[in-house]
Design an enzyme around this catalytic site. Structure first.
Site, mmCIF file in Angstrom:
data_model
loop_
_atom_site.group_PDB
_atom_site.id
_atom_site.type_symbol
_atom_site.label_atom_id
_atom_site.label_comp_id
_atom_site.label_asym_id
_atom_site.label_seq_id
_atom_site.Cartn_x
_atom_site.Cartn_y
_atom_site.Cartn_z
ATOM 1 N N SER A 95 32.065 57.494 45.403
ATOM 2 C CA SER A 95 32.328 56.486 46.434
ATOM 3 C C SER A 95 33.384 57.001 47.393
ATOM 4 O O SER A 95 34.040 58.016 47.146
ATOM 5 C CB SER A 95 32.833 55.204 45.784
ATOM 6 O OG SER A 95 34.152 55.408 45.317
ATOM 7 N N LYS A 96 33.518 56.259 48.471
ATOM 8 C CA LYS A 96 34.522 56.583 49.474
ATOM 9 C C LYS A 96 35.907 56.628 48.825
ATOM 10 O O LYS A 96 36.736 57.456 49.160
ATOM 11 C CB LYS A 96 34.477 55.503 50.550
ATOM 12 C CG LYS A 96 35.321 55.796 51.745
ATOM 13 C CD LYS A 96 35.371 54.597 52.655
ATOM 14 C CE LYS A 96 36.491 53.651 52.307
ATOM 15 N NZ LYS A 96 37.814 54.251 52.199
ATOM 16 N N ARG A 97 36.101 55.711 47.880
ATOM 17 C CA ARG A 97 37.409 55.652 47.227
ATOM 18 C C ARG A 97 37.722 56.930 46.434
ATOM 19 O O ARG A 97 38.862 57.349 46.355
ATOM 20 C CB ARG A 97 37.502 54.408 46.323
ATOM 21 C CG ARG A 97 38.709 53.556 46.715
ATOM 22 C CD ARG A 97 38.756 52.246 45.999
ATOM 23 N NE ARG A 97 37.785 51.309 46.525
ATOM 24 C CZ ARG A 97 36.966 50.570 45.789
ATOM 25 N NH1 ARG A 97 36.975 50.685 44.474
ATOM 26 N NH2 ARG A 97 36.125 49.737 46.337
#
Ligand code: GLU
Length: 509
Positions: free
Chosen positions: A264-266
């Site tokens: 994910s972006k995170r």
């Protein structure tokens, strides 16, 4: 055999994640491998999730990657328009046809009605009841109400949607190119909305209608769409198009570096790497997400890395041009399991590509990086030679700055720590003399400079090896860069002398 036609069908809802680019890439490689067409279709029927600028961003990313669409919003083709919002009028007739055939129905429920249904039928065994074969009987729709009642609601102008009527008890089977035969129980699938109250189709209806009308033969998408597949399979069947249904390929996820769960972006923020192809600035929050492009990746390296993330050529070789990928790509070698993302490996691909790319091809990419750092008025031929000299040392394009700034400017700082402990008057004396000697060298090239340096070291009874590090610090500022005599040759006698002088002043001997 039908002409192979694949499509990439993104929704313009934000930045383009690695996984999305990989879906586009595999779809493209497959089409090109079979001499077919690759179509870009923008699935923008969900106006609530529409994000300004996202479509252009997707187009820019695909262009940067070299994944050219044969047809799309910007490449008009025989099945235009390629933006679903512009095809709005085509969908209703199919939804109505399904109602007529008894495969779909009108539903007049309000948001409150749906909420109440979820509350009423909630049980420990069924915490989130769906609109399905059980609950539909109790709702406000054309299956539970009389024809007259439905007509009255329509005449009154009550908003309604059209829902698919999923079969009660059926095993829905389809063949996936990656996963083989997939079985789904219809009883577990809800009656998805096909046409919304505003007349817009949902994704489920639009994807089937458009894949049919655009004669798509192979549909690639992420595995998050697997749960929707039974709805789509039934729609193909109910609309009488089963013989034209594309072959499906649900691509496995790209996993976090640790291997647990979707990247994910995170994860990118946490571990300091990009997950988007190009910089994406969220127009609402203003948040900027870094892209591989801006981080200094070559598009060739980026798609090479992505191709290998879930596919293997069966050979030792890992570096492939796009043309080679097109030639070698096959579905048999796409892995079933998720592919773990490894940023170090991604950088390795980029390093290999930088090393093997022509310096004159790198020139237009490197020049702006240096210009942005205030290195102006570069001689182009000189810069191309510098690029050749340092490209082995650059993993990201931005590394060209650190690796080549000293070919253009004197170092602004000197790593004295690297030399101080072994510095002495003899060495200082050597470099005083060396500075004068430089002016005497007839043939100004690296081997001649090196020979002279070694001769002088012998005369001074100091090991040449012990003098090279200080000399490097003088010219470069730090313990890096290509051979110090090559640097001398490149920057010329005057610069060498000035830098030696400056160093001797700073170190104070
Ligand atoms: N519009 C869908 C998405 O945003 C595409 C799914 C598909 O390719 O069928 O991912």
């Amino acid at each position: 055999m039908r002409r192979v036609r694949t499509r990439f069908a993104p929704s313009p809802t934000g930045g383009l994640h690695l996984g999305g680019v990989r879906t586009a890439l595999y779809s493209y490689l497959f089409a090109k491998h079979h001499g077919g067409d690759f179509v870009l279709r923008i699935e923008d029927t969900d106006r609530n999730r529409f994000v300004e600028g996202a479509e252009q961003y997707i187009v820019d990313c695909l262009n940067w990657c070299g994944i050219q669409a044969d047809e799309g919003p910007h490449q008009p083709g025989p099945y235009a328009p390629y933006r679903q919002s512009e095809r709005k009028d085509q969908y209703r007739q199919y939804a109505e046809e399904l109602v007529k055939k008894g495969y779909a129905y009108y539903a007049f429920d309000t948001a409150e009605d749906l909420e109440q249904m979820r509350e009423q039928y909630k049980s420990p065994g069924n915490p989130s009841p769906q609109y399905d074969r059980h609950t539909r009987k109790h709702m406000k729709n054309s299956l539970s109400a009389t024809e007259t009642q439905v007509k009255t609601w329509m005449d009154e102008g009550l908003p309604y949607v059209i829902r698919i009527k999923m079969p009660e008890n059926e095993t829905i089977i389809f063949e996936d190119m990656i996963r083989g035969e997939i079985h789904n129980e219809s009883a577990l699938v809800d009656d998805k909305v096909l046409l919304k109250a505003d007349g817009m189709p949902t994704y489920h209806l639009a994807v089937v209608v458009d894949d049919y009308l655009m004669k798509i033969t192979h549909a690639f998408r992420g595995e998050e769409w697997l749960p929707s597949a039974p709805v789509h399979i039934k729609l193909w069947e109910y609309l009488g198009w089963a013989d034209h249904m594309p072959e499906w390929a649900h691509l496995p996820l790209i996993l976090k570096p640790e291997g647990n769960g979707k990247l994910s972006k995170r994860d990118g923020d946490r571990l300091g790497f990009p997950v988007f192809a190009m910089d994406w600035k969220d127009p609402q929050s203003g948040e900027l997400m870094t892209g591989f492009k801006e981080m200094g990746f070559l598009p060739e390296a980026f798609i090479n890395m992505l191709a290998m993330l879930g596919w293997h050529s069966g050979e030792e070789q890992e570096i492939f041009t796009k043309e080679e990928l097109i030639r070698k790509f096959s579905m048999e070698r796409v892995h079933k399991g998720g592919a773990r993302f490894d940023f170090e490996k991604a950088k390795w691909f980029n390093h290999e590509w930088i090393k093997h790319t022509d310096s004159s091809t790198l020139l237009p990419l490197v020049q702006p990086i240096l210009e942005e750092k205030e290195i102006k008025e570069m001689n182009v031929d000189y810069l191309v030679q510098v690029i050749s000299l340092v490209k082995d040392r650059c993993t990201l394009l931005n590394d060209f700055y650190t690796q080549s700034v000293f070919f253009f400017q004197s170092p602004t700082s000197l790593d004295l720590e690297a030399v101080q402990s072994k510095w002495n008057n003899e060495k200082a004396n050597f470099f005083q003399v060396w500075s004068d000697e430089l002016g005497q060298i007839q043939e100004w090239n690296a081997p001649a400079i090196e020979n002279r340096f070694k001769e002088l070291a012998t005369i001074h009874q100091i090991k040449a090896g012990e003098l090279q590090m200080p000399y490097r610090i003088m010219l470069v500022g730090g313990k890096y860069g290509p051979a110090v005599f090559l640097i001398s040759e490149f920057i010329g006698v005057k610069n060498c002398q000035e830098r030696i002088k400056h160093f001797l002043n700073v170190i104070g001997n």
